[in-house]
Structures are given as structure tokens and as C-alpha cells.
Motif scaffolding. Sequence first.
Motif, PDB file in Angstrom:
ATOM      1  N   ARG A 124      12.127 119.301   9.170  1.00  0.00           N
ATOM      2  CA  ARG A 124      13.111 118.458   9.846  1.00  0.00           C
ATOM      3  C   ARG A 124      12.363 117.530  10.794  1.00  0.00           C
ATOM      4  O   ARG A 124      11.208 117.766  11.158  1.00  0.00           O
ATOM      5  CB  ARG A 124      14.119 119.297  10.636  1.00  0.00           C
ATOM      6  N   ALA A 152      14.428 119.147   3.139  1.00  0.00           N
ATOM      7  CA  ALA A 152      15.176 120.404   3.039  1.00  0.00           C
ATOM      8  C   ALA A 152      14.502 121.371   2.077  1.00  0.00           C
ATOM      9  O   ALA A 152      14.463 122.586   2.326  1.00  0.00           O
ATOM     10  CB  ALA A 152      16.607 120.112   2.586  1.00  0.00           C
ATOM     11  N   SER A 175      21.764 112.033   5.661  1.00  0.00           N
ATOM     12  CA  SER A 175      20.749 113.011   6.043  1.00  0.00           C
ATOM     13  C   SER A 175      20.267 112.766   7.469  1.00  0.00           C
ATOM     14  O   SER A 175      20.623 113.509   8.391  1.00  0.00           O
ATOM     15  CB  SER A 175      19.578 112.972   5.050  1.00  0.00           C
ATOM     16  N   LYS A 181      20.526 115.784   9.719  1.00  0.00           N
ATOM     17  CA  LYS A 181      20.203 116.715   8.639  1.00  0.00           C
ATOM     18  C   LYS A 181      18.912 116.269   7.956  1.00  0.00           C
ATOM     19  O   LYS A 181      18.598 115.082   7.939  1.00  0.00           O
ATOM     20  CB  LYS A 181      21.336 116.781   7.612  1.00  0.00           C
ATOM     21  N   GLU A 216      11.969 123.801   9.984  1.00  0.00           N
ATOM     22  CA  GLU A 216      13.341 124.010  10.431  1.00  0.00           C
ATOM     23  C   GLU A 216      13.607 125.473  10.745  1.00  0.00           C
ATOM     24  O   GLU A 216      14.280 125.792  11.730  1.00  0.00           O
ATOM     25  CB  GLU A 216      14.310 123.518   9.360  1.00  0.00           C
TER      26      GLU A 216
END
Length: 366
Positions: A127, A122, A111, A116, A238
Motif C-alpha cells: 500500500r 493488493a 484504488s 485502497k 499492508e
Amino acid sequence: MAAQGSQSLVGMAEADVGGGGGVGAPPADAWLQAWRAIAPQWEQIRAKVKTVPDVPILRVNQIDAARLDVEMTGMLKEQLSRVFSLSQPGLLLRYEPELNAFLEFLVWRFSIWVDKPTPGNALMNLRYRNERSFNTYLKFGKVRTGLEGAGLTKTQKILYCLLVVGGRYAWARLQLISAFQRWGDRQRTSWARRAWLLLQKAESLYKIAGFANLVLFLHSGRYPSTVERLLGARLVYEKPDMNRAVSFEYMNRQLVWHEFSELLLLILPLLNMMSIRKVLMFPFSTQAPASSLPEDACPICEACPIVTPYMALPCCHLYCYYCLRTRSLSDRNLKCSRCSVSVVALKRYQVEAGLDGSGSTDAASQ
């Protein structure tokens, strides 16, 4: 009259211009002085226009993301524990810190290391952003929504792994070692006792730093953990155009099942389950009449010989203890299955051998 007045004003203006330096004429650099006077205010207005407003990141989203990451690690740990369920007992418990560190490292590797978001981030549309490099984007005018910015650098990622994964593992392992070897019970001059006191002080300082960071986080909404504040890793959205979608389907289902179970726990003790079972099973019952059974068979379960024989008083017919006891507890107006006499008490049935070899019965109160 109005025409004459306007002509007189025009004439006065022409006279002033023609005179050049007459009374009331502005200086030649009047516009430059006026610009210098309003220049600071104009620069402030331009700065306000260029400054992008700070987008507030919901605090609950950041806290929920951290909690979801913990739950994800717990789910992975549970699945791994099932794999080793048939191994030596206590094997995983002995290496629990290593197991937790390995799972947290896997989450970090797939991640944060590859730019990511973590599973929790998520789900919460978050983020990590390098807050220290965000001013560069602001300086060159590349910021429009306030959510732009590069991710973490390699140094920040490695430090995050060392502080979070490595720090938790080292602390858990030291806690286990100090507990099993009893560092706190050693002599005051020993190195183990000094190391134990140092661990206690470090724990206290970490808790104080965590509390101070929590107060700052609740005030500003930035950096929910101390490590993120030290590294300058801030959580931002994000996708700017993604609305916060909260699903209460799972919560509603849990509430319904919880209330339903509470209702059952309230009602079931008030019901006579034996009577309900008798009514429901009566059409399908193939049990023989109790009068046709032998004397050494239980009229309820038809066990022969009777397991732990008990007598139903006053008729003294024999039953299995479990059968008679459960029937008497579930039905206060229990009647004997052989003679239909109301059962008022239970007594243990025993056979004692006499000196001449003859048997005699003895009843003990239950």
C-alpha cells in the motif's frame, strides 16, 4: 585474623565519615557530576531503543506490483477492443492514448483515490504511505512495527493522477502528433522543429532521471518510480504478519506445456502421417476400390472430374495435383492406387486442340 582485619576496615571507614573532608572523602555533588558525565551516553542508548528499525520492502514485490498494474490495464484494453471489434477499422488505434488514459484513470479512481491499493499492490500485499508524515507517528511513539503511517493526502492523490495518468497521455499524444505531422522534418526556424527538439531533450532528461532513480531504488529499496519519490509516496506492507507466498503452479504448467509442444514439434516431422492415418482409418474406410473408379476420377479423393490433373509416371494414371503431390511428399515409396506401380515422377496433363479440331495430350514436367 580475618575478623580483626574486617574490624580495622570498618573503623577506618567510620573515621573518614566522621572526619568529613578528610583525605579520600568524595565531594557532596559527586553523584551530580557522575550523572552529567554519563548523560550523553544514556540519551544515545534511549534514542537507539526508541528508534524503530526500518522494515525492508522487497524490491521484487514493488517491481512486480507495477508490472501487474500494467497487465491489468492491458486486459481491460483487450476486453474493450473486443466490444468495438465490429466498428470502423482503425477507430481504437486512432484514439489509443485516450483509451489508455481512461483505463488508467479508472484504476486510479477506484484504488488510490479511495485509499485502497491498486490491483498489483493488493496482490503483492503493498500500500502507499505518506512518508513525510511518518516522522510524526515516530515522534509521538505510535510506531511499533515500522509499517504504520497514514495514506496519501488528497493533494498527493491528485498530483499522482496528473503526473502519471495525465503525463503519459500528454506524452503519447504529442508523440503521435509530431510523428504524423513530421515536426522533425520541418525547417530549423519553425516552431514545430523547435517543439520537436524540446520533446527530444525532455525525453532524454526523463530517461536520465529514471536511471538515477533506479540506481537509488536498488540501493535503498524505496520509491521504484520518479513520481513516487517526488510525492513522497512509499510502498509498504499492508499486513505485517503476512508471509510472502509465491505460487509456482502457473509457471510449472506453462513450462510443462512449453516442453510438450517442443517435443511435438521435434517428433511430428519425423512421422509419416499419411501412413498412420491409413492404418487408423482402415477399419472405418468405405472407399470403393480404385480399379472400379472411372478413368476421369481421382483414385484418392474420388473427385470427378479431376481437379488440375497430373499423371503418375511411369503408369500415366491421372490424379488430382494436390492428392498426388501430398502423397508423394509424405511417402517416398508411393505406389499407384490403380496398378500398384511405384511412382517415380509427376507430369502435368494437358489437352490441346489441333487445327482440325481433334484433341491431343501434352505433358509438362513438374
